[in-house]
Design a protein around this motif. Structure first.
Motif, short mmCIF file in Angstrom:
data_model
loop_
_atom_site.label_atom_id
_atom_site.label_comp_id
_atom_site.label_asym_id
_atom_site.label_seq_id
_atom_site.Cartn_x
_atom_site.Cartn_y
_atom_site.Cartn_z
N ARG A 41 2.76 19.72 21.97
CA ARG A 41 2.23 21.08 22.04
C ARG A 41 0.72 21.06 21.91
O ARG A 41 0.02 21.72 22.65
CB ARG A 41 2.85 21.93 20.94
N ARG B 43 14.27 29.48 18.62
CA ARG B 43 12.80 29.50 18.58
C ARG B 43 12.39 29.25 17.14
O ARG B 43 12.67 30.05 16.26
CB ARG B 43 12.23 30.85 19.01
N TYR B 44 11.75 28.12 16.89
CA TYR B 44 11.28 27.80 15.55
C TYR B 44 9.80 27.44 15.60
O TYR B 44 9.43 26.46 16.24
CB TYR B 44 12.04 26.61 14.94
N ARG B 45 8.99 28.22 14.94
CA ARG B 45 7.57 27.87 14.83
C ARG B 45 7.42 26.72 13.84
O ARG B 45 6.80 25.73 14.12
CB ARG B 45 6.76 29.09 14.40
N HIS B 46 7.99 26.90 12.67
CA HIS B 46 8.05 25.84 11.67
C HIS B 46 9.26 26.12 10.79
O HIS B 46 9.27 27.09 10.05
CB HIS B 46 6.78 25.78 10.83
N ARG B 47 10.26 25.29 10.91
CA ARG B 47 11.49 25.47 10.12
C ARG B 47 11.73 24.20 9.31
O ARG B 47 11.65 23.09 9.83
CB ARG B 47 12.66 25.71 11.06
N ASN C 61 11.56 25.11 20.92
CA ASN C 61 12.12 26.14 21.79
C ASN C 61 13.29 25.54 22.54
O ASN C 61 13.20 24.45 23.09
CB ASN C 61 11.09 26.64 22.81
N ASP D 267 2.77 15.28 18.72
CA ASP D 267 3.03 16.71 18.92
C ASP D 267 2.51 17.07 20.31
O ASP D 267 1.31 17.22 20.50
CB ASP D 267 2.35 17.53 17.84
N GLY E 127 9.59 20.60 21.59
CA GLY E 127 9.15 20.73 20.21
C GLY E 127 9.48 19.48 19.41
O GLY E 127 10.30 18.66 19.81
N LYS F 190 9.20 21.75 14.44
CA LYS F 190 7.87 22.31 14.66
C LYS F 190 7.74 22.75 16.12
O LYS F 190 7.85 21.93 17.03
CB LYS F 190 6.79 21.28 14.35
N HIS F 191 7.53 24.03 16.30
CA HIS F 191 7.33 24.61 17.63
C HIS F 191 8.47 24.24 18.58
O HIS F 191 8.24 23.85 19.72
CB HIS F 191 5.98 24.19 18.21
#
Length: 152
Positions: free
Chosen positions: A148, A50-54, A45, A146, A116, A42-43
């Protein structure tokens, strides 16, 4: 819990054969292999990532010895940390549902230039045994925060 099809057919998600004697020498406290699970980023970097949500499923193994914690997914080492490493306190363990184990951490605690949230969710009948063994050696209970959301 049922073992994954890839484990039953190809052995994917098993403890590496070369590593097993060393782990047995260290004294296995609890282990399971052929577990299905999910890797979630999640988020995250990092250099070139770069993964926002994987999320991706896996067949894997988790081993707690008297000296360290090891996790492999599809034969690739994901976690290998000694209990003497002070970073062990940056890991979080949770059981969100019966027979589900979640290991989570802030990636910056383990990899420089990364940030992240990383989670490994395992389906295992040994979830409570893993949680007890990990809490005993200093892993925190609950889910990793989290960072972020706290920066915004």
């Amino acid at each position: 819990m049922k073992k994954t099809l890839l484990y039953r057919l190809l052995g994917l998600g098993s403890v590496p054969k070369k590593l097993l004697p060393l782990l047995e020498q260290e004294g296995i406290v609890v282990y399971d292999e052929g577990m299905s699970g999910w890797f979630i980023a999640k988020h995250v970097n990092g250099p070139g990532k770069r993964y926002r949500h994987r999320s991706e499923g896996f067949s894997g193994c988790l081993v707690v010895t008297k000296e360290r914690l090891i996790c492999y997914t599809y034969g690739k080492r994901q976690i290998n940390i000694s209990f003497e490493d002070p970073k062990i306190a940056n890991l979080y363990v949770d059981i969100p549902k019966e027979e589900k184990l979640c290991l989570s951490f802030e990636s910056s605690d383990f990899q420089e230039a990364w940030n992240g949230l990383i989670e490994f969710r395992f389906n295992t009948t040994k979830a409570h045994q893993f949680r007890e063994a990990l809490i005993e050696i200093g892993v925190q209970q609950g889910a990793a925060p989290d960072l972020r959301s706290s920066r915004q």
